[in-house]
Design a protein around this motif. Structure first.
Motif, PDB file in Angstrom:
ATOM      1  N   ALA A  11      21.883  -8.586  22.261  1.00 28.49           N
ATOM      2  CA  ALA A  11      22.260  -7.311  22.887  1.00 28.49           C
ATOM      3  C   ALA A  11      21.168  -6.822  23.843  1.00 28.49           C
ATOM      4  O   ALA A  11      21.469  -6.391  24.961  1.00 28.49           O
ATOM      5  N   VAL A  14      21.238  -8.923  27.019  1.00 26.05           N
ATOM      6  CA  VAL A  14      22.359  -8.570  27.899  1.00 26.05           C
ATOM      7  C   VAL A  14      22.019  -7.286  28.659  1.00 26.05           C
ATOM      8  O   VAL A  14      22.276  -7.181  29.868  1.00 26.05           O
ATOM      9  N   ILE A  15      21.418  -6.333  27.992  1.00 24.14           N
ATOM     10  CA  ILE A  15      21.001  -5.091  28.661  1.00 24.14           C
ATOM     11  C   ILE A  15      19.941  -5.383  29.716  1.00 24.14           C
ATOM     12  O   ILE A  15      20.003  -4.860  30.836  1.00 24.14           O
ATOM     13  N   VAL A  37      26.914  -2.523  31.768  1.00 22.83           N
ATOM     14  CA  VAL A  37      26.722  -3.213  30.489  1.00 22.83           C
ATOM     15  C   VAL A  37      28.015  -3.404  29.709  1.00 22.83           C
ATOM     16  O   VAL A  37      28.205  -4.441  29.073  1.00 22.83           O
ATOM     17  N   TRP A  38      28.910  -2.428  29.721  1.00 23.73           N
ATOM     18  CA  TRP A  38      30.029  -2.478  28.780  1.00 23.73           C
ATOM     19  C   TRP A  38      30.867  -3.751  28.862  1.00 23.73           C
ATOM     20  O   TRP A  38      31.244  -4.283  27.809  1.00 23.73           O
ATOM     21  N   GLY A  41      28.832  -6.382  27.148  1.00 24.54           N
ATOM     22  CA  GLY A  41      28.671  -6.022  25.740  1.00 24.54           C
ATOM     23  C   GLY A  41      29.907  -6.344  24.920  1.00 24.54           C
ATOM     24  O   GLY A  41      29.813  -6.878  23.807  1.00 24.54           O
ATOM     25  N   THR A  83      30.365 -14.058  26.446  1.00 22.29           N
ATOM     26  CA  THR A  83      29.733 -12.947  27.162  1.00 22.29           C
ATOM     27  C   THR A  83      30.012 -13.064  28.653  1.00 22.29           C
ATOM     28  O   THR A  83      30.387 -12.080  29.306  1.00 22.29           O
TER      29      THR A  83
END
Length: 126
Positions: A11, A14-15, A37-38, A41, A83
């Protein structure tokens, strides 16, 4: 707590990927971060669910105990591809850009991040 660390690492990476992308395009990093991000995510969460399902199918009742979230294969590859693909599909649905160059950069960066830390852990453990 220890079992959630690999998910938290994913996580955070990814951010970081999204923050680097926003910064490289001179966009406000914090102001639009959630919008960026969403999709990735959600793709990450989906990847983890798929990886757990694959483990359950392969390992049966022992899946939860034997699941290796740090494995490059199949966990890392499933998480990476979910992802990437999930993120891109959700970007399309939400009207965000998905130029071919962005897809290539995202595939490379997310692959490096989501597979790279797993490969490094494996190398150190040997």
């Amino acid at each position: 707590m220890k079992r959630s660390v690999p998910f938290l690492v994913d996580a955070v990476l990814v951010i970081v990927f999204c923050a680097i992308g926003r910064r490289s395009h001179d966009e406000a990093v914090l102001a639009g971060m959630l919008r960026t991000v969403w999709p990735f995510g959600v793709g990450l969460l989906l990847g983890w669910l798929i990886a757990l399902a694959v483990a359950a199918r392969r390992e049966g009742a022992d899946a939860a105990r034997r699941f290796d979230a740090r494995a490059v294969w199949p966990t890392g590859v499933i998480v990476w591809l979910s992802t990437l693909i999930g993120g891109m599909l959700l970007r399309v649905v939400s009207g965000q850009g998905t130029a071919l160059s962005f897809i290539i950069v995202a595939a490379t960066a997310l692959g490096l991040f989501l597979l790279g830390w797993r490969a490094a852990v494996r190398a150190v453990r040997r």
